[in-house]
Design an enzyme around this catalytic site. Structure first.
Site, mmCIF file in Angstrom:
data_model
loop_
_atom_site.group_PDB
_atom_site.id
_atom_site.type_symbol
_atom_site.label_atom_id
_atom_site.label_comp_id
_atom_site.label_asym_id
_atom_site.label_seq_id
_atom_site.Cartn_x
_atom_site.Cartn_y
_atom_site.Cartn_z
ATOM 1 N N SER A 104 0.826 -1.206 0.000
ATOM 2 C CA SER A 104 0.000 0.000 0.000
ATOM 3 C C SER A 104 0.864 1.262 0.000
ATOM 4 C CB SER A 104 -0.945 -0.033 1.192
ATOM 5 O OG SER A 104 -2.248 0.264 0.774
ATOM 6 N N ASP A 249 -2.332 6.179 -4.169
ATOM 7 C CA ASP A 249 -1.200 5.490 -3.541
ATOM 8 C C ASP A 249 -0.753 4.353 -4.457
ATOM 9 O OD1 ASP A 249 -3.367 3.817 -3.103
ATOM 10 O OD2 ASP A 249 -2.760 3.250 -1.080
ATOM 11 N N ASP A 251 -1.112 1.188 -4.673
ATOM 12 C CA ASP A 251 -2.029 0.118 -5.107
ATOM 13 C C ASP A 251 -3.415 0.659 -5.460
ATOM 14 O OD1 ASP A 251 -2.491 0.615 -2.359
ATOM 15 O OD2 ASP A 251 -3.432 -1.333 -2.098
ATOM 16 N N ASP A 253 -5.910 2.318 -4.031
ATOM 17 C CA ASP A 253 -7.167 2.251 -3.268
ATOM 18 C C ASP A 253 -7.417 3.534 -2.475
ATOM 19 O OD1 ASP A 253 -5.260 1.808 -1.303
ATOM 20 O OD2 ASP A 253 -6.126 -0.062 -0.570
#
Length: 460
Positions: A104, A249, A251, A253
């Site tokens: 993340s 970010d 990833d 999400d």
């Protein structure tokens, strides 16, 4: 070196001795534990995986694939992908589960395995505990040679996910196209560089500049989308006279926006704005975690819905959303969850809905932001002395503020008229986080300082 085992998965820094970082042995151990857990759940042998742009991603991917195949599980590999895309794929493939290889917003030396159930949602605390137990006992039985799993790559999900966003009833492509937005994207050298420009193109946005667009995992700045890390984006929005900036970010999400003057729209206000847009056409309830702004509650009540707080963590937000049948929910860190699309934070649907909202409002971002109640959140943390019992400290603070409304669902939240403070321990480090919110920045800081003073007193 660090290796953090939690119910939401396993994460750590790359390198070092096994058990002290996320070494290849640890990747295999926890993948095997998760695969074993899946096999216990059902006869379904299908697992979807995908990764963000991290330097270690390819190494971790090979270990994960080989381990799952060794257990007799069939792997569908989306390659460079996003967390929400893998979640969507698990459902569409009718898979038993999925693993996202991403840490993340953690810095580049980190990686992690994020574990999904057959709904494409993060596994529950109970399931997570079972996976950790299997790993600790190394209770795995691998498949014999005639029953090894299969492997196939599938790169169709970028388009499938974008189609889901474009075809979502409240995403108004015609209105977005007509506004002729000029957009700057900070893709922080990860898969946002592939997915966000492709989505914007599908939404009819012609003028797009992408910063840090090389997907190499060598993040050009700290990858958490906080104001202090987004100065390059702010400057570029200003310099190029763009309508807005978009930051995600690694990833994809979490989502936040920059106004046309280079100032932050505010990550807390991504969800507020999207909820306002949805609630105008769909009456219903909203959910965010206890550490998120009360502006969401204000907007919800204004639109005739009910607001419900949840414990911190996506699993808890989703559980509460299902309980109260929320039409929109998420987290104040720029996480948008649109339940009839899928129960997971998704920056792509967030972008589609936010741009639709801006287009319909006929306002620029600054004016839209100014139409919402202004709150300031002061985000702080305090390191705990060794051997300190947090529960005792919380009890003493509860005693001191017993005349205020208290919520103990997740740590301790104390309300003071229009202001609040939320204290909670971290799952990952020996600290207490102290978030305070007020309509006045100084007041928010002062509330946090006062509580931190209390904590220090009660520690000694």
């Amino acid at each position: 070196m660090a290796l953090i085992k939690s119910i939401s998965g396993i994460r750590g820094t790359i390198g070092g001795k096994p058990g002290e970082g996320l070494s290849p042995l640890d990747v295999v151990r926890y993948t095997a534990a998760y695969g074993t857990w899946l096999i216990k759940q059902s006869d379904n042998k299908k697992v979807v995986i995908g990764r963000d742009g991290r330097i270690s991603g390819e190494m971790v991917r090979q270990l994960v694939v080989a381990t799952l195949n060794g257990l007799g599980l069939d792997v569908i590999d989306l390659g460079l992908s996003t967390t929400p895309t893998v979640e969507v794929a698990v459902k569409l493939e009718n898979a038993a589960g999925g693993i996202i290889l991403t840490a993340s917003h953690n810095p580049k030396e980190w990686n992690a395995l994020k574990l999904l159930n057959s709904e494409g949602e993060f596994i529950s605390g109970e399931d997570g505990a079972e996976v950790l137990d299997l790993a600790a006992r190394e209770d795995f039985t691998f498949a014999d040679v005639n029953k090894l799993g299969s492997y196939r790559e599938d790169n169709s999900y970028l388009q499938k996910h974008i189609d889901m966003v474009v075809n979502y009833p409240l995403v108004d492509v015609a209105a977005i196209k007509e506004r002729n937005f000029k957009v700057v994207v900070d893709a922080v050298n990860s898969t946002g560089a592939i997915f966000v420009p492709a989505l914007l193109k599908a939404l009819g946005v012609e003028e797009v500049t992408v910063l840090f667009d090389e997907v190499n995992g060598r993040f050009s700045h700290n990858p958490e989308p906080l104001p202090e890390n987004l100065t390059a984006l702010s400057n570029e929005v200003n310099k190029s006279a763009a309508d807005l900036g978009i930051a995600v970010d690694p990833d994809v999400d979490r989502l936040c926006f920059v106004c046309e003057d280079g100032n932050m729209f505010g990550e807390e206000y991504t969800l507020v704005a999207v909820a306002d847009y949805i609630l105008k056409t769909r009456k219903g309830n909203t959910v965010s975690n206890l550490s998120s702004t009360q502006a969401l509650k204000d907007v919800t009540l204004k639109n005739g819905g009910e607001y419900h707080p949840s414990a911190v963590g996506e699993v808890n937000v989703v559980r509460k959303m299902k309980e109260v049948n929320a039409v929109i929910g998420g987290e104040g860190n720029g996480g948008i969850i649109v339940p009839d699309l899928h129960y997971g934070r998704d920056a792509l649907i967030g972008i589609g809905l936010f741009l639709s909202h801006v287009a319909h409002s006929k306002k620029n971002l600054k004016a839209l932001r100014n139409s919402y109640p202004d709150y300031f959140i002061s985000k702080n943390k305090i390191e705990l002395d060794k051997g300190v019992d947090v529960l005792t400290i919380f009890d003493k603070i509860k005693g001191k503020y017993k005349n205020q409304p208290l919520n103990t669902e997740d740590g301790l939240k104390i309300e003071f008229d229009k202001d609040w403070v939320h204290l909670r321990t971290s799952n990952t480090e020996p600290i207490i986080r102290i978030y305070a919110e007020s309509q006045n920045e100084t007041t928010a800081d002062n509330i946090a300082k006062r509580i931190m003073q209390d904590i220090r007193e009660f520690m000694h």
